[in-house]
Design a protein around this motif. Structure first.
Motif, PDB file in Angstrom:
ATOM      1  N   TYR A 131      38.801  33.746  39.187  1.00  0.00           N
ATOM      2  CA  TYR A 131      38.716  34.415  40.484  1.00  0.00           C
ATOM      3  C   TYR A 131      38.830  35.913  40.231  1.00  0.00           C
ATOM      4  O   TYR A 131      39.883  36.393  39.792  1.00  0.00           O
ATOM      5  N   ILE A 132      37.746  36.617  40.481  1.00  0.00           N
ATOM      6  CA  ILE A 132      37.703  38.065  40.276  1.00  0.00           C
ATOM      7  C   ILE A 132      38.006  38.708  41.626  1.00  0.00           C
ATOM      8  O   ILE A 132      37.280  38.484  42.600  1.00  0.00           O
ATOM      9  N   VAL A 133      39.090  39.481  41.686  1.00  0.00           N
ATOM     10  CA  VAL A 133      39.562  40.047  42.949  1.00  0.00           C
ATOM     11  C   VAL A 133      39.542  41.571  42.869  1.00  0.00           C
ATOM     12  O   VAL A 133      40.133  42.153  41.956  1.00  0.00           O
ATOM     13  N   ARG A 134      38.857  42.175  43.835  1.00  0.00           N
ATOM     14  CA  ARG A 134      38.928  43.629  43.944  1.00  0.00           C
ATOM     15  C   ARG A 134      40.157  43.974  44.777  1.00  0.00           C
ATOM     16  O   ARG A 134      40.451  43.313  45.775  1.00  0.00           O
ATOM     17  N   HIS A 135      40.896  44.980  44.361  1.00  0.00           N
ATOM     18  CA  HIS A 135      42.095  45.366  45.112  1.00  0.00           C
ATOM     19  C   HIS A 135      41.741  45.641  46.567  1.00  0.00           C
ATOM     20  O   HIS A 135      40.615  46.015  46.900  1.00  0.00           O
ATOM     21  N   ALA A 136      42.714  45.457  47.439  1.00  0.00           N
ATOM     22  CA  ALA A 136      42.515  45.691  48.866  1.00  0.00           C
ATOM     23  C   ALA A 136      42.488  47.201  49.150  1.00  0.00           C
ATOM     24  O   ALA A 136      42.683  48.020  48.254  1.00  0.00           O
ATOM     25  N   LYS A 137      42.252  47.535  50.416  1.00  0.00           N
ATOM     26  CA  LYS A 137      42.063  48.932  50.818  1.00  0.00           C
ATOM     27  C   LYS A 137      43.299  49.779  50.514  1.00  0.00           C
ATOM     28  O   LYS A 137      44.413  49.438  50.917  1.00  0.00           O
ATOM     29  N   ALA A 138      43.052  50.878  49.816  1.00  0.00           N
ATOM     30  CA  ALA A 138      44.130  51.776  49.400  1.00  0.00           C
ATOM     31  C   ALA A 138      43.981  53.135  50.093  1.00  0.00           C
ATOM     32  O   ALA A 138      42.941  53.444  50.676  1.00  0.00           O
TER      33      ALA A 138
ATOM     34  N   ASN B  81      28.039  45.248  45.388  1.00  0.00           N
ATOM     35  CA  ASN B  81      29.240  46.068  45.479  1.00  0.00           C
ATOM     36  C   ASN B  81      30.334  45.258  46.167  1.00  0.00           C
ATOM     37  O   ASN B  81      30.335  45.136  47.384  1.00  0.00           O
ATOM     38  N   MET B  82      31.278  44.712  45.394  1.00  0.00           N
ATOM     39  CA  MET B  82      32.329  43.885  45.979  1.00  0.00           C
ATOM     40  C   MET B  82      33.142  44.690  46.985  1.00  0.00           C
ATOM     41  O   MET B  82      33.547  45.814  46.700  1.00  0.00           O
ATOM     42  N   SER B  83      33.391  44.106  48.135  1.00  0.00           N
ATOM     43  CA  SER B  83      34.208  44.743  49.168  1.00  0.00           C
ATOM     44  C   SER B  83      35.665  44.787  48.725  1.00  0.00           C
ATOM     45  O   SER B  83      36.107  43.958  47.926  1.00  0.00           O
ATOM     46  N   LYS B  84      36.415  45.714  49.296  1.00  0.00           N
ATOM     47  CA  LYS B  84      37.848  45.799  49.001  1.00  0.00           C
ATOM     48  C   LYS B  84      38.520  44.512  49.460  1.00  0.00           C
ATOM     49  O   LYS B  84      38.323  44.058  50.575  1.00  0.00           O
ATOM     50  N   GLY B  85      39.289  43.902  48.565  1.00  0.00           N
ATOM     51  CA  GLY B  85      39.984  42.659  48.868  1.00  0.00           C
ATOM     52  C   GLY B  85      39.149  41.405  48.679  1.00  0.00           C
ATOM     53  O   GLY B  85      39.652  40.303  48.872  1.00  0.00           O
ATOM     54  N   ALA B  86      37.894  41.544  48.281  1.00  0.00           N
ATOM     55  CA  ALA B  86      37.000  40.395  48.130  1.00  0.00           C
ATOM     56  C   ALA B  86      37.322  39.603  46.862  1.00  0.00           C
ATOM     57  O   ALA B  86      37.919  40.113  45.912  1.00  0.00           O
ATOM     58  N   ILE B  87      36.878  38.340  46.880  1.00  0.00           N
ATOM     59  CA  ILE B  87      37.061  37.444  45.735  1.00  0.00           C
ATOM     60  C   ILE B  87      35.719  36.830  45.368  1.00  0.00           C
ATOM     61  O   ILE B  87      35.019  36.300  46.224  1.00  0.00           O
ATOM     62  N   ALA B  88      35.395  36.897  44.079  1.00  0.00           N
ATOM     63  CA  ALA B  88      34.233  36.190  43.535  1.00  0.00           C
ATOM     64  C   ALA B  88      34.791  35.082  42.640  1.00  0.00           C
ATOM     65  O   ALA B  88      35.547  35.355  41.712  1.00  0.00           O
ATOM     66  N   ALA B  89      34.427  33.838  42.939  1.00  0.00           N
ATOM     67  CA  ALA B  89      34.892  32.698  42.147  1.00  0.00           C
ATOM     68  C   ALA B  89      33.791  32.275  41.188  1.00  0.00           C
ATOM     69  O   ALA B  89      32.661  32.033  41.602  1.00  0.00           O
ATOM     70  N   VAL B  90      34.141  32.203  39.908  1.00  0.00           N
ATOM     71  CA  VAL B  90      33.172  31.865  38.873  1.00  0.00           C
ATOM     72  C   VAL B  90      33.665  30.636  38.113  1.00  0.00           C
ATOM     73  O   VAL B  90      34.824  30.577  37.700  1.00  0.00           O
ATOM     74  N   GLN B  91      32.782  29.670  37.955  1.00  0.00           N
ATOM     75  CA  GLN B  91      33.114  28.437  37.235  1.00  0.00           C
ATOM     76  C   GLN B  91      32.404  28.416  35.887  1.00  0.00           C
ATOM     77  O   GLN B  91      31.230  28.778  35.787  1.00  0.00           O
TER      78      GLN B  91
ATOM     79  N   LEU C 245      30.622  30.313  42.394  1.00  0.00           N
ATOM     80  CA  LEU C 245      30.944  29.263  43.362  1.00  0.00           C
ATOM     81  C   LEU C 245      30.964  29.819  44.779  1.00  0.00           C
ATOM     82  O   LEU C 245      30.460  29.206  45.697  1.00  0.00           O
ATOM     83  N   PHE C 246      31.599  30.975  44.933  1.00  0.00           N
ATOM     84  CA  PHE C 246      31.617  31.628  46.234  1.00  0.00           C
ATOM     85  C   PHE C 246      31.996  33.087  46.079  1.00  0.00           C
ATOM     86  O   PHE C 246      32.543  33.502  45.065  1.00  0.00           O
ATOM     87  N   TYR C 247      31.665  33.831  47.103  1.00  0.00           N
ATOM     88  CA  TYR C 247      32.060  35.233  47.228  1.00  0.00           C
ATOM     89  C   TYR C 247      32.519  35.385  48.664  1.00  0.00           C
ATOM     90  O   TYR C 247      31.787  35.058  49.590  1.00  0.00           O
ATOM     91  N   ILE C 248      33.755  35.838  48.853  1.00  0.00           N
ATOM     92  CA  ILE C 248      34.298  35.951  50.200  1.00  0.00           C
ATOM     93  C   ILE C 248      35.034  37.276  50.367  1.00  0.00           C
ATOM     94  O   ILE C 248      35.689  37.743  49.429  1.00  0.00           O
ATOM     95  N   THR C 249      34.880  37.856  51.529  1.00  0.00           N
ATOM     96  CA  THR C 249      35.509  39.130  51.841  1.00  0.00           C
ATOM     97  C   THR C 249      36.602  38.928  52.905  1.00  0.00           C
ATOM     98  O   THR C 249      36.570  37.930  53.633  1.00  0.00           O
ATOM     99  N   PRO C 250      37.524  39.873  53.036  1.00  0.00           N
ATOM    100  CA  PRO C 250      38.539  39.753  54.091  1.00  0.00           C
ATOM    101  C   PRO C 250      37.943  39.644  55.496  1.00  0.00           C
ATOM    102  O   PRO C 250      38.516  38.964  56.359  1.00  0.00           O
TER     103      PRO C 250
END
Length: 166
Positions: free
Chosen positions: A6-13, A129-139, A156-161
């Motif tokens: 699960y690749i997670v971009r940090h949330a809004k700073a 461009n991954m959104s802040k707080g988004a998760i990309a799941a890779v299998q 598998l999925f890409y989801i944003t806040p």
């Protein structure tokens, strides 16, 4: 058994300010709420991780800690990797390739553009461009962590806040 990353971009700073190191920027209230929402969503979807790895930057650590709490994972177990701050996608690949074989699922918290490039490198999918707080799941099927490389994963999925209900 497949391995999950699960690749997670940090949330809004907070915005960069004069006389402040970029490394020290922290989350704003909106980012704190988004990280909690994403962690809660993962918990509700039975998404968890054997290991959490974070950049050493304050905003990435804060995101990882909030998500760990929502996932009922001890935040003290988060592994800090200073190379993930400004180390480029190669630093992320090195972190993944050095994971122990007993880990099946891992969350890695970092920064753009590196996390976006890394997700695209692994999956050859247009994560953009991954959104802040988004998760990309890779299998990864039938691969050890040391064998992970370009085009070896399946997105598998890409989801944003914004996609997760409040």
């Amino acid at each position: 058994m497949p391995r999950l990353l699960y690749i997670v971009r940090h949330a809004k700073a907070e915005d960069f300010a004069p006389f402040q190191r970029d490394h020290d920027r922290t989350l704003v209230p909106e980012g704190i709420m988004a990280a909690a929402r994403m962690g809660r969503h993962c918990y509700q979807q039975h998404i968890t991780a054997d290991r959490l790895i974070s950049s050493s930057a304050e905003r990435a650590i804060h995101t990882a800690r909030i998500m760990a709490e929502q996932l009922h994972i001890d935040p003290e177990t988060i592994v800090l990797n200073p190379d993930l701050f400004d180390g480029g996608p190669r630093a992320y690949l090195a972190a993944v390739n050095s994971l122990p074989t007993d880990c099946q699922s891992v969350m890695i918290f970092g920064h753009n553009p590196d996390v976006s490039y890394f997700a695209e490198f692994l999956t050859h999918e247009p994560v953009s461009n991954m959104s802040k707080g988004a998760i990309a799941a890779v299998q990864f099927d039938d691969l050890g962590w040391m064998d992970v490389s370009g085009r070896t994963g399946k997105l598998l999925f890409y989801i944003t806040p914004k996609q997760v209900p409040h």
